[in-house]
Design a protein around this motif. Sequence first.
Motif, PDB file in Angstrom:
ATOM      1  N   ARG A 206       0.146   0.065 -11.377  1.00  0.00           N
ATOM      2  CA  ARG A 206      -0.486   0.967 -10.420  1.00  0.00           C
ATOM      3  C   ARG A 206       0.149   0.903  -9.041  1.00  0.00           C
ATOM      4  O   ARG A 206       0.429   1.937  -8.419  1.00  0.00           O
TER       5      ARG A 206
ATOM      6  N   VAL B  21      -2.835  10.726 -12.997  1.00  0.00           N
ATOM      7  CA  VAL B  21      -1.541  10.531 -12.337  1.00  0.00           C
ATOM      8  C   VAL B  21      -0.933  11.914 -12.105  1.00  0.00           C
ATOM      9  O   VAL B  21      -0.816  12.708 -13.030  1.00  0.00           O
TER      10      VAL B  21
ATOM     11  N   LEU C 121      -0.642   8.496 -18.012  1.00  0.00           N
ATOM     12  CA  LEU C 121      -1.449   7.293 -17.858  1.00  0.00           C
ATOM     13  C   LEU C 121      -1.699   6.697 -19.241  1.00  0.00           C
ATOM     14  O   LEU C 121      -2.229   7.373 -20.129  1.00  0.00           O
TER      15      LEU C 121
END
Length: 201
Positions: free
Chosen positions: A62, A100, A107
């Motif tokens: 992330r 995303v 993702l």
Amino acid sequence: MRKVIVTTFLTLDGVMQAPGGPEEDPESGFTHGGWQKPTYDEGVGEAIAAWYEDTDAMLLGRKTYDIFAGYWPTADPDNPFTERMNAMHKYVASRTLTSVDWQNSTLLTGDTADAVRRLKETEGRNINVVGSGDLAQTLMREDLVDEYRLTIHPVILGTGKRLFADGAIPTALEPVTVTGTKGGTVLAVYRPKGRPTYDSF
């Protein structure tokens, strides 16, 4: 089967935290962000470009995804990496993100190790794990790393997140290529080859 390759910048004492700038990752009071640029030379850029030639995807945690997604979509179009980074597929491992938005991003869902195992079985070329120290630790523990491509820069910091942190799984490595640049950076490619063996003199 696709290979998962950990590609990262390290200091001589193994720190991988915040190579790109002071604000990149100040976690735990890290004050050495931006350590890479003063040691960067043409040879490093050439090596990174070559290492991406057999790659068509990135695997990101992330924090690295957030940094990249905040930079590359509006980066200098004359930078030869800009088009490549935006066009390449990005797979993101995160327990906190729900979506995303950076182009060509996906993702991963469910258990990260299981998702990466499935990803390795898909059609395509190599997958680079870039930065993403916590993700790299998970992949190493699960024996999912096929190769390490490391630029080891001539600087010692003494503190910061390390790629091979305490608790790393003991692993023997086979050197593929180890060279250096004019500025003193070591360009090292290694492949895991099981557990270390031990002997004495």
